[in-house]
Design an enzyme around this catalytic site. Structure first.
Site, mmCIF file in Angstrom:
data_model
loop_
_atom_site.group_PDB
_atom_site.id
_atom_site.type_symbol
_atom_site.label_atom_id
_atom_site.label_comp_id
_atom_site.label_asym_id
_atom_site.label_seq_id
_atom_site.Cartn_x
_atom_site.Cartn_y
_atom_site.Cartn_z
ATOM 1 N N ARG A 112 0.861 -1.181 0.000
ATOM 2 C CA ARG A 112 0.000 0.000 0.000
ATOM 3 C C ARG A 112 0.898 1.233 0.000
ATOM 4 O O ARG A 112 1.722 1.402 0.909
ATOM 5 C CB ARG A 112 -0.901 -0.012 1.239
ATOM 6 C CG ARG A 112 -1.724 1.244 1.396
ATOM 7 C CD ARG A 112 -2.715 1.177 2.559
ATOM 8 N NE ARG A 112 -3.447 2.427 2.634
ATOM 9 C CZ ARG A 112 -3.295 3.350 3.582
ATOM 10 N NH1 ARG A 112 -2.471 3.154 4.600
ATOM 11 N NH2 ARG A 112 -3.972 4.475 3.537
ATOM 12 N N HIS A 156 -2.690 11.033 0.587
ATOM 13 C CA HIS A 156 -2.175 10.809 1.941
ATOM 14 C C HIS A 156 -1.561 12.137 2.401
ATOM 15 O O HIS A 156 -0.365 12.246 2.648
ATOM 16 C CB HIS A 156 -1.172 9.655 1.959
ATOM 17 C CG HIS A 156 -0.979 9.022 3.304
ATOM 18 N ND1 HIS A 156 -1.160 7.666 3.543
ATOM 19 C CD2 HIS A 156 -0.619 9.552 4.496
ATOM 20 C CE1 HIS A 156 -0.902 7.398 4.816
ATOM 21 N NE2 HIS A 156 -0.571 8.527 5.421
ATOM 22 N N GLU A 201 -7.495 8.767 6.027
ATOM 23 C CA GLU A 201 -7.820 9.424 7.295
ATOM 24 C C GLU A 201 -8.311 10.860 7.172
ATOM 25 O O GLU A 201 -7.624 11.810 7.604
ATOM 26 C CB GLU A 201 -6.596 9.376 8.228
ATOM 27 C CG GLU A 201 -6.089 7.965 8.503
ATOM 28 C CD GLU A 201 -4.970 7.907 9.538
ATOM 29 O OE1 GLU A 201 -4.427 8.964 9.885
ATOM 30 O OE2 GLU A 201 -4.660 6.799 10.007
ATOM 31 N N ASN A 327 -7.327 2.056 9.730
ATOM 32 C CA ASN A 327 -6.017 2.214 10.358
ATOM 33 C C ASN A 327 -6.231 2.152 11.856
ATOM 34 O O ASN A 327 -7.007 2.944 12.409
ATOM 35 C CB ASN A 327 -5.383 3.548 9.977
ATOM 36 C CG ASN A 327 -5.022 3.617 8.503
ATOM 37 O OD1 ASN A 327 -5.068 2.604 7.785
ATOM 38 N ND2 ASN A 327 -4.658 4.804 8.042
ATOM 39 N N TYR A 329 -4.347 1.928 15.685
ATOM 40 C CA TYR A 329 -3.145 1.979 16.519
ATOM 41 C C TYR A 329 -3.454 1.785 18.001
ATOM 42 O O TYR A 329 -2.691 1.164 18.713
ATOM 43 C CB TYR A 329 -2.405 3.315 16.319
ATOM 44 C CG TYR A 329 -1.781 3.385 14.943
ATOM 45 C CD1 TYR A 329 -0.528 2.841 14.708
ATOM 46 C CD2 TYR A 329 -2.475 3.928 13.873
ATOM 47 C CE1 TYR A 329 0.040 2.849 13.453
ATOM 48 C CE2 TYR A 329 -1.918 3.948 12.596
ATOM 49 C CZ TYR A 329 -0.664 3.402 12.393
ATOM 50 O OH TYR A 329 -0.115 3.393 11.138
ATOM 51 N N GLU A 381 -3.521 -0.054 8.092
ATOM 52 C CA GLU A 381 -2.330 0.325 8.859
ATOM 53 C C GLU A 381 -2.459 -0.227 10.263
ATOM 54 O O GLU A 381 -3.527 -0.120 10.882
ATOM 55 C CB GLU A 381 -2.175 1.856 8.987
ATOM 56 C CG GLU A 381 -1.713 2.553 7.750
ATOM 57 C CD GLU A 381 -1.571 4.071 7.951
ATOM 58 O OE1 GLU A 381 -1.317 4.515 9.100
ATOM 59 O OE2 GLU A 381 -1.731 4.795 6.959
HETATM 60 C C1 FCB Z 1 -1.326 7.294 10.595
HETATM 61 C C2 FCB Z 1 -0.852 7.797 9.250
HETATM 62 C C3 FCB Z 1 0.503 7.282 8.829
HETATM 63 C C4 FCB Z 1 1.455 7.214 10.000
HETATM 64 C C5 FCB Z 1 0.824 6.501 11.177
HETATM 65 C C6 FCB Z 1 1.724 6.343 12.358
HETATM 66 O O1 FCB Z 1 -2.259 8.171 11.138
HETATM 67 O O2 FCB Z 1 -1.782 7.457 8.247
HETATM 68 O O3 FCB Z 1 0.974 8.092 7.781
HETATM 69 O O4 FCB Z 1 1.906 8.468 10.319
HETATM 70 O O5 FCB Z 1 -0.332 7.185 11.573
#
Ligand code: FCB
Length: 481
Positions: A112, A156, A201, A327, A329, A381
């Site tokens: 990607r 992006h 995002e 995405n 985290y 992500e």
């Molecule tokens: C996301 C972004 C990516 C990277 C990660 C850690 O929000 O899409 O570009 O910075 O965080």
């Protein structure tokens, strides 16, 4: 996301899964072979890794590329933690063949990446830049030669500065310019892509770029931020309709950063605030995209700052998605007055200060599955920054392996309960320019020495490679799966 939280604390995720080579590991902490994890995924599950143009390409003044809002924003004193920019980054523009060969060496068969709009259309409207398109044509050719599927993102975050000078995403004309750009990419490359995503995002673009002001273009105006989201979603839906009418047949979708928000305590005030935060982060984008209306509680909370739109216009945002990229985290936790930073909670965190809690990914997926008419999902992500040390040709990063393995396990848990997740992309292939944190945070499964541009796969890359090999082996008759 609390971008400037720090306070790295070491942690261990129980049941960590280190592995190397044949899916078994010589590393301490190993408990399960990667075969066991691989066996939890269907045969056609897509395994990839992700990058973004501004974070890796460099060569900002080469090949006729125009200026982007990130080039400009990085010049603002204090905007970037280490005073850096993406001017050189990983020098990927000049190391294309090496980086694709690296993907191939690791056995990663889906990639990607994003196209830098100002590289292919320097002013964001008008003339196309053939040298810019040639760069991406070469990338696609190299990927194809190695049997790696191309998952492309159109935006992006690197808007051509020339469009920002005319109001950027606050200007309705930017929507039309984006649609033209999407169609040109579709016309040239559509037949070669495994998927095409409009925006990465939109929440980050709108909120961090236009309300909080810590990302480009660095503006601070809440009403502006919500007009921007509306224009981003309009641009997304109009681009999808245009691409479809042009006959672009690869799957089309969008990528959102979605995190659940849990109340800090069961108290009513905490639950009310958690619901609002969820409205701002999750429902604000998903309700219009999947149901054709904005959440009424968020509209009421915004009051005069809510964007203007007609009912038919907002209904048009729900153009069917072939896929939704997520995405993921971390999760958020809300108290009565707002989000409670992870540093104020006793929890394991990454070098970004983000809580590590894989179960939140399972919970998010189950909740989305329950609440929305979902298209197929991809985790586009997932990954973590840690303070890596390179010793010779090795970077031992057991915490990153734990993080990735834990979240892949969380996806498997959701799959087992009926959620249609089709793929997982680790963020990121390479250490890179981490936006407002500059080069101070390393998310790569491959270490980059920014002095020499030498690439060194970390232990997590070998572990991921062994997982993918174990998954492939299950598909070969007589294979070891
Ligand atoms: C996301 C972004 C990516 C990277 C990660 C850690 O929000 O899409 O570009 O910075 O965080």
């Amino acid at each position: 996301m609390k971008l400037f939280e720090s306070g790295f604390k070491p942690f261990r995720v129980p049941g960590n899964l280190h592995g190397r080579g044949q899916g078994m590991s010589a590393l301490p902490g190993f408990q399960l072979p990667t075969q066991v994890l691989a066996a939890r995924f269907p045969q056609d599950f897509v395994w990839g890794s992700a990058t973004a143009a501004y974070q890796i390409e460099g060569a900002v003044d080469e090949g006729g590329r125009g200026e982007s809002i990130w080039d400009r924003f990085c010049q603002r004193p204090g905007a970037i933690l280490d005073g850096s920019s993406g001017a050189v980054a990983c020098d990927h523009y000049h190391r294309l063949a090496e980086d694709v060969a690296l993907l191939a060496r690791l056995g990663i068969r889906a990639y990607r990446f994003s196209i830098a709009w100002p590289r292919v259309q320097p002013l964001g409207c008008g003339a196309w830049n053939e040298t810019g398109f040639a760069f991406y044509a070469q990338l696609l050719e190299l990927l194809s030669q190695h049997g790696i599927a191309a998952h492309v993102t159109l935006y992006h975050w690197d808007l051509p500065q020339a469009l920002q000078d005319r109001g950027g995403w606050d200007n309705r004309e930017t929507v039309d310019h984006f649609v033209s750009y999407a169609r040109e990419v579709g016309r040239r490359f559509g037949g070669q892509l495994a998927s095409l995503c409009t925006f990465n995002e939109p929440w980050v673009v709108a909120t961090l770029g236009h309300e909080v002001g810590i990302f480009a273009p660095g503006l601070r105006d809440r009403a502006l931020a919500y007009r921007v989201t509306h224009h981003l979603l309009l641009a997304h839906a109009e681009a999808l309709r245009a691409l479809r009418s042009d006959g672009v047949s690869c799957p089309l979708g969008i990528v959102l950063n979605l995190s659940p928000t849990d109340p800090a305590t069961p108290a009513a005030a905490d639950r009310t605030r958690a619901r609002l935060e969820d409205g701002l982060l999750v429902r604000w984008d998903l309700d219009p995209l999947l149901r054709g209306h904005y959440p009424t509680d968020v509209l009421a909370w915004l009051g005069d700052d809510a964007p203007g739109f007609s009912a038919s216009e907002v209904a048009s945002l729900a153009e069917p998605l072939d896929f939704l990229g997520i995405n993921f985290y971390s999760r958020n936790v809300a108290g009565a007055d707002g989000l409670v930073p992870a540093s104020d909670r006793d929890c394991p965190v990454t070098a970004m200060g983000w809580e590590v809690r894989p179960a939140s990914l399972t919970e998010l997926l189950l909740r989305l599955h329950r609440d929305y008419p979902l298209p197929p999902l991809y985790i586009t992500e997932n990954g973590a920054a840690f303070e890596d040390q390179r010793t010779g040709d090795r970077v031992a990063d057991p915490q990153r392996t734990d993080y990735i393995a834990g979240h892949i396990g969380a996806v498997a848990d959701a799959l087992a309960r009926g959620v249609d997740v089709r793929g997982y992309f680790v963020w990121s292939l390479l250490d890179n320019f981490e936006w407002a944190h500059g080069y101070s945070r390393r998310f790569g499964i491959v270490h980059v020495d920014y002095g020499t541009q030498e690439r060194t796969p970390k232990d997590s890359a070998w572990w991921y490679s062994s997982l993918l090999a174990a998954h492939r082996a299950r598909q070969v008759p007589g294979g070891s799966g």
